[in-house]
Design a protein around this motif. Structure first.
Motif, short mmCIF file in Angstrom:
data_model
loop_
_atom_site.label_atom_id
_atom_site.label_comp_id
_atom_site.label_asym_id
_atom_site.label_seq_id
_atom_site.Cartn_x
_atom_site.Cartn_y
_atom_site.Cartn_z
N LEU A 1 -8.54 -6.83 -15.21
CA LEU A 1 -9.94 -6.93 -14.81
C LEU A 1 -10.30 -5.70 -14.00
N THR B 1 -14.60 -15.29 -7.18
CA THR B 1 -13.28 -15.39 -7.80
C THR B 1 -13.25 -16.19 -9.11
N GLN C 1 -15.56 -6.63 -13.23
CA GLN C 1 -15.20 -7.87 -13.93
C GLN C 1 -14.61 -8.90 -12.97
N ALA C 2 -13.89 -8.38 -11.97
CA ALA C 2 -13.31 -9.28 -10.98
C ALA C 2 -14.34 -9.65 -9.92
N ARG D 1 -13.82 -15.77 -12.26
CA ARG D 1 -13.12 -15.26 -13.46
C ARG D 1 -11.61 -15.14 -13.22
N GLU E 1 -10.15 -18.51 -13.51
CA GLU E 1 -10.10 -18.93 -14.91
C GLU E 1 -8.85 -18.35 -15.59
N TYR E 2 -8.59 -17.07 -15.35
CA TYR E 2 -7.38 -16.43 -15.90
C TYR E 2 -6.14 -17.14 -15.39
#
Ligand code: ADP
Ligand code: ASP
Ligand code: MG
Length: 414
Positions: free
Chosen positions: A94, A117, A98-99, A119, A122-123
């Motif tokens: 990321l 946080t 993106q992060a 995303r 989710e990862y």
């Protein structure tokens, strides 16, 4: 456990080293931890990008500079994830935006204001190791890419650890921890088992670049436990923790030095109320951090003011100061870029007199002239001629007994 790890430029300096880090991360994640890994650019890459920018433009545009500088970390995370997948470690990269590492708009030295946080979480839920590009963020209002200032990947890691409420933030670097002085300069420097937030903050701000100062600010504010350790050995490093968790209270914990500052003097300033504000407001508005301000006693209604700024901001600060000098009718502006600051730091000095005298005597024993002195409760700094930096650090390290097996603890010294 949820672990945030950060690997610095030397640690990911070659493709071999990136593979080595991927293997380390895999081994750790197989112990059953959730992991977020922050990477720096490969060593030399950021410097190379800055050089390119300076070659193409005398004064590179700050916005575009950040777009360029952010590419260093972009390379590292992509390469790392490729290596990770090859060894069967599910990892996803990321970039800062993106992060959702949100910052203000101070290009080149942006401050993190918030981390969303979702995303990353989710990862993690999908069982991935999340690999975040250090040093870069996003100014939400404009959608522009920003960077956090040199060494800023440490701050990315600690900010993520704070936002994710991680159990620990491990900073992997090319030395085994935080030492009593830069181990590359002082061969008998000793690794500290633990150091308090407050001391680490002083050390970082006084030049011990092993941790970026803003990372320590974040850690202090959110109580993030930092473990500084080596990428190249399995030995325990240094814990950076609240003061009440320190068992060994050394008189002096470390000697730091900083060659990255320059001194400015404005002479013949009319000594009237509000003048300091007139001088420093435009400088701070430009995002320049001023340190060690000294005002001389005035003579005939005029005074001189001396202060230091980061060398990288010197030209801009001098331009601003010259403008102000004209406006307020000051006589002249002088500058000196060949200075260094050496400092001794320790919570043990709070209750003990005599540290300053010892420091001055040690410097005098080598005929090192002190240009200015600055103290706080837990540090004393002296500005000296840059030529004597290494000598000064060694002589101070020796004078305070820091190389010894058992350096003086606060309780011993009167
Ligand atoms: P990275 O690329 O991993 O972020 P840095 O170069 O930013 O690494 O920081 C590590 C360096 O900090 C060490 O190689 C060392 O020369 C320097 N350093 C300065 N003072 C200290 C100190 N007191 N303890 C440990 N390292 C120090
Ligand atoms: N790559 C950036 C630098 O060299 C950030 C970092 O390494 O922390 O300063
Ligand atoms: Mg660093």
């Amino acid at each position: 456990m949820l672990i945030v790890q950060k690997y610095g430029g030397t640690s990911v300096g070659t493709l071999e080293r990136i593979k080595n880090v991927a293997a380390k991360v895999k081994a750790r994640s197989q112990e059953g931890h959730q992991m977020v890994v922050v990477l720096s650019a490969m060593s030399g890459v950021t410097d190379g990008l800055i050089k390119l920018a300076k070659e193409i433009s005398r004064k590179p545009d700050p916005r575009e500079m950040d777009v360029l500088m952010a590419t260093g970390e972009q390379q590292s995370v992509a390469l790392f994830c490729m290596a990770a997948k090859d060894i069967g470690l599910p990892a996803g990269s990321l970039l800062g935006f993106q992060a959702a590492i949100l910052t203000d708009r101070m290009f080149g030295k942006a401050r993190i204001t918030d981390v969303e946080t979702a995303r990353i979480q989710e990862y993690l839920r999908r069982g991935k190791v999340v690999v975040v590009a250090g040093f870069q963020g996003l100014d939400w209002d404009s959608g522009d890419v920003t960077t956090l200032g040199r060494g800023g990947s440490d701050t990315t890691a600690v900010a993520l650890a704070a936002a994710l409420k991680a159990d620990v933030c491990e900073i992997y670097t090319d030395v085994e921890g935080v030492f009593t002085a830069d181990p590359n300069l002082v061969p008998n420097a000793r690794k500290l088992e633990a150091v308090s937030y407050e001391e680490m903050l002083e050390m970082a701000s006084l030049g011990a670049k092993v941790l970026d100062i803003r990372s320590v600010e974040f850690a202090t504010k959110f109580g993030v436990k930092i473990h500084v350790r080596s990428t190249f050995s399995d030995r325990e490093g240094t814990m950076v923790v609240p003061e009440d968790q320190i068992t060994e209270r050394l008189m002096i914990s470390g000697v730091a030095h900083n060659k990255n500052e320059a001194r400015l003097t404005i002479k013949g300033v009319p000594d009237t109320p509000g003048i300091a504000s007139k001088i420093f407001t435009p400088i701070s508005a430009a995002g320049i951090v001023v340190d060690v301000i000294i005002q001389n006693t005035s003579a005939e209604g005029k005074t001189d003011l001396t202060f230091t700024v980061p060398k990288t901001d010197y030209d801009q600060a001098k331009r601003i100061l010259k403008r102000t000098a004209k406006e307020i009718g000051a006589a002249e502006v002088l500058g000196d870029t060949r200075i260094a600051k050496v400092s001794v730091i320790g919570i043990g000095m709070r209750n003990h007199a005599g540290v300053a005298t010892k420091m001055f005597a040690a410097l005098a024993s080598e005929n090192i002239n002190i240009k200015t002195i600055n103290t706080s409760e837990i540090k004393i700094s002296c500005v000296i001629d840059e030529r004597y930096t290494e000598l000064a650090v060694r002589v101070l390290h020796e004078a305070f007994g820091l190389g010894q097996e058992k350096p003086p603890v606060a309780e011993d010294v009167v």
